[in-house]
Design an enzyme around this catalytic site. Structure first.
Site, PDB file in Angstrom:
ATOM      1  N   ARG A 182     -26.899 -32.544  23.423  1.00 20.10           N
ATOM      2  CA  ARG A 182     -25.698 -33.798  22.769  1.00 20.10           C
ATOM      3  C   ARG A 182     -26.683 -34.823  22.533  1.00 20.10           C
ATOM      4  NH1 ARG A 182     -20.405 -32.348  24.011  1.00 20.10           N
ATOM      5  NH2 ARG A 182     -20.145 -30.520  25.158  1.00 20.10           N
ATOM      6  N   LYS A 206      -6.474 -14.532  37.855  1.00 20.06           N
ATOM      7  CA  LYS A 206      -5.964 -15.319  36.608  1.00 20.06           C
ATOM      8  C   LYS A 206      -6.273 -14.160  35.598  1.00 20.06           C
ATOM      9  CE  LYS A 206     -10.762 -16.799  35.135  1.00 20.06           C
ATOM     10  NZ  LYS A 206     -11.310 -15.948  36.297  1.00 20.06           N
ATOM     11  N   SER A 262      -7.141 -29.901  20.719  1.00 16.09           N
ATOM     12  CA  SER A 262      -7.919 -30.953  20.104  1.00 16.09           C
ATOM     13  C   SER A 262      -9.041 -30.565  18.791  1.00 16.09           C
ATOM     14  CB  SER A 262      -8.408 -31.730  21.156  1.00 16.09           C
ATOM     15  OG  SER A 262      -9.502 -31.318  21.610  1.00 16.09           O
ATOM     16  N   HIS A 318      -3.279 -34.498  23.853  1.00 13.56           N
ATOM     17  CA  HIS A 318      -3.694 -34.877  22.198  1.00 13.56           C
ATOM     18  C   HIS A 318      -2.131 -35.017  21.548  1.00 13.56           C
ATOM     19  CE1 HIS A 318      -7.821 -35.089  22.258  1.00 13.56           C
ATOM     20  NE2 HIS A 318      -7.927 -33.949  23.163  1.00 13.56           N
ATOM     21  N   LYS A 343      -6.177 -42.090  25.248  1.00 14.65           N
ATOM     22  CA  LYS A 343      -6.269 -41.663  23.702  1.00 14.65           C
ATOM     23  C   LYS A 343      -5.359 -42.566  22.981  1.00 14.65           C
ATOM     24  CE  LYS A 343      -8.163 -37.247  24.323  1.00 14.65           C
ATOM     25  NZ  LYS A 343      -8.907 -37.394  25.581  1.00 14.65           N
ATOM     26  N   THR A 359      -9.300 -41.111  45.543  1.00 16.38           N
ATOM     27  CA  THR A 359      -9.903 -41.844  44.508  1.00 16.38           C
ATOM     28  C   THR A 359      -9.144 -43.213  44.594  1.00 16.38           C
ATOM     29  OG1 THR A 359      -9.933 -39.858  43.279  1.00 16.38           O
ATOM     30  CG2 THR A 359     -10.127 -41.653  42.022  1.00 16.38           C
ATOM     31  N   THR A 360     -10.135 -44.121  44.231  1.00 21.11           N
ATOM     32  CA  THR A 360      -9.888 -45.396  44.101  1.00 21.11           C
ATOM     33  C   THR A 360      -8.860 -45.685  42.996  1.00 21.11           C
ATOM     34  OG1 THR A 360     -11.971 -46.198  45.093  1.00 21.11           O
ATOM     35  CG2 THR A 360     -10.523 -47.767  43.722  1.00 21.11           C
ATOM     36  N   THR A 368     -18.237 -26.873  23.127  1.00 21.97           N
ATOM     37  CA  THR A 368     -17.082 -27.413  22.982  1.00 21.97           C
ATOM     38  C   THR A 368     -16.198 -26.560  21.825  1.00 21.97           C
ATOM     39  OG1 THR A 368     -17.680 -29.683  22.982  1.00 21.97           O
ATOM     40  CG2 THR A 368     -15.742 -29.558  21.981  1.00 21.97           C
TER      41      THR A 368
END
EC number: 2.3.1.37
Length: 570
Positions: free
Chosen positions: A119, A251, A284, A312, A359, A388-389, A474
């Site tokens: 990337r 699963k 997406s 999305h 988004k 988490t903050t 991706t």
């Protein structure tokens, strides 16, 4: 050797007290020291443990642990044998080479460069007052951005920005802690009330991102519901895949949007077996759309929960921007406004909906919406929420304002759809391959990672247009593409410039056009004679509506501030 044995007999309690053992050792005086030590019940045990640890990945630290065991076992002796074992461990730790960590990093990176999946990040600085323009490293080096997920351009909306500025001035930059410790505030409560109202659910919970929300909720379901079986679409986002892995439960992966296969898998289990169907509304990278209503039918038939990712889709579908689930009953929701229609809608049937603030809503963060009990349960047990903050107050205030603004501005969604259709139709006329879909995504098929990167580079360097190449992991290898996302700000004039640039790129690189894919039998709907196109989600009638056709209660809504995330008081 004789002197060593005599000295050892004076020190070692085993050799001192056992005549037979003394004779055994003398008989082995020509053997190596480890063989002799093995005869000792103290050192023999220590050496067994050392061999076991040495075979594991922990190497030196395990050998040190074996020495500690030997030391404990022979605590009553000041033997030279113990000193020898200790020296042997130290020798092992210092002479062996360490694992080549940097070599591993270099090797893995080299593989990504070799298969063209490495990337490269572009330095893109989007300009609020010149949307959809951005500058690169130098401020006078400007490009047009065609691949942002800021679908409605609300990140530069002046009403959103003003709310964020005022909140920043009054409440500062950060939240100060987790929700449990100093970070629970009116901004979180107001935002969660807006989100619950948007999806017409009893409650909502905000996370630092939707990746965290998906991971936290799915993994918690798997860890807390005994024998849960998860059914996941093969194209689900990485956040859902990670959540399923962390769920540590059984699963099944079903083929993309293949509901016949999904039903076959569901039918393998009794209705009493707990089940979860995890899927997205708009995928997406392809723009494909799930049949939410039919999936809910299957869930009810086989006793499954439904987990819908609308990341999305929020802001883009439905009369108020709640997503595809709302769009399924468009007219009923439009007439009811923020109230619920008189019948059970598709959105009502979905057990939990996740979405993003980063988004269409132009800020950052993620959330889950669902029943009061579900939200309180996640609030109470999910580590991804608890530890988490909290998002900064200005971010939450801006996100809430963005939701309010877009809810009453149907024209934003309509303009985005019109601009998408204009680009898709124009590329079709040029024979440039767009993967067919009924949504706002414009995936232009290239089919080669090196060429996709080259196409992106030419657009940037020659045409001052930024479209990111999408490669593995991706998307699957051989399906590499350029992903174009028009917004209300991408006018037809800008679209014409884009299409001229793509025509130049396709001609320069001799990239396959629709006719070339047809000759190969088609791929992902491009050039496929058997592909059955789906109608756009937005109908012509829906695109003719105006903001005035929305219910008045969406413009000045009275939204009750929910207290779910403060803790339910029974």
């Amino acid at each position: 050797m004789e002197s060593v044995i005599r000295s050892s007999a004076k020190i070692c309690p085993f050799m001192h007290s056992a005549t037979g053992s003394m004779q055994s050792v003398k008989a082995l005086k020509n053997a190596n020291l480890p063989a002799i030590a093995q005869q000792c019940p103290f050192m023999g045990k220590a050496m067994e443990q050392r061999r076991g640890y040495a075979s594991s990945a922990s190497g030196a630290s395990a050998a040190a642990a074996a020495t500690a065991t030997a030391s404990t076992s022979a605590s009553n002796s000041n033997s030279s044998v113990e000193a020898s074992a200790s020296a042997d461990v130290v020798d092992h730790a210092t002479k062996e080479a360490s694992f080549d960590y940097q070599g591993l990093f270099d090797s893995d990176l080299a593989k990504k460069r070799m298969d063209k999946s490495y990337r490269f990040f572009n330095n893109i600085n989007r300009l609020a007052k010149e949307f959809p323009m951005a500058h690169r490293k130098l401020e006078d080096d400007k490009v047009t951005v065609w691949c942002s997920n800021d679908y409605l351009a609300l990140s530069k909306n002046q009403e959103v920005i003003e709310v964020m500025k005022k909140t920043l001035d009054k409440y500062g930059a950060g939240a100060g802690g987790t929700r449990n410790i100093a970070g629970h505030n009116k901004h979180a409560l107001q935002l969660e009330a807006e989100l619950a109202t948007l999806h017409k659910k009893e409650g909502a919970l905000v996370f630092s991102s939707c990746f965290v929300a998906n991971d936290a909720v799915i993994s918690l379901l798997g860890q807390k519901i005994k024998d849960l079986v998860i059914f996941s679409d093969e194209l689900n986002h990485a956040s859902m895949i990670v959540g399923i892995k962390h769920a540590s439960t059984k699963k099944h992966i079903f083929k993309h949007n293949n509901l016949d296969q999904l039903e076959e898998l569901l039918a393998m289990y009794p209705k009493s077996t707990p089940k979860l169907i995890a899927f997205e509304s708009v995928y997406s990278m392809s723009g494909s759309v799930a049949d939410i209503d039919k999936i809910c039918d299957l869930a009810e038939k086989y006793g499954a929960l439904t987990f819908l990712d609308e990341v999305h889709a929020v802001g883009l579908y439905g009369p108020h921007g709640a997503g595809v689930a709302e769009h399924c009953n468009f007219d009923a929701h439009r007439k009811a406004g923020i109230a619920s229609p008189e019948f059970r809608t598709v959105m009502d049937r979905v057990d939990m909906i996740t979405g993003t603030l980063g988004k269409s809503f132009g800020t950052v963060g993620g959330y889950v919406a669902g029943s009061l009990q579900l939200i309180d349960w996640v609030r109470s047990y999910a580590p991804g929420f608890i530890f988490t903050t909290t998002l900064p107050p200005a971010v939450m205030a801006g996100a809430a304002e963005a939701i309010r603004y877009q809810r009453s501005h149907l024209d934003l969604r309509q303009d985005q759809q019109r601009h998408t259709t204009y680009v898709k139709d124009g590329l079709a006329d040029l024979g440039i391959p767009v993967m067919p879909n009924p949504s706002h995504i414009v995936p232009v098929l290239v089919g080669n990672p090196h060429l996709a990167k080259q196409a992106s580079d030419i657009l940037m360097d020659k045409h001052r247009i930024y479209v990111q190449a999408i490669n593995f992991p991706t998307v699957a290898r051989g399906t590499e593409r350029l992903r174009i996302t028009p917004t209300p700000g991408h006018t037809n004039d800008l679209s014409d410039i884009l299409m001229d640039a793509l025509e130049d790129v396709w001609s320069t690189l001799q990239l396959p056009r629709v006719r070339d894919w047809e000759a190969q039998g088609g791929l992902l709907g491009v050039g496929d004679p058997n592909h059955v196109p789906q109608p756009n989600l937005w109908t012509k009638d829906q695109l003719t509506l105006t903001n005035n056709d929305l219910h008045p209660n969406v413009k000045q809504p009275i939204i009750e501030q929910l207290e779910v995330s403060s803790g339910i008081r029974y």
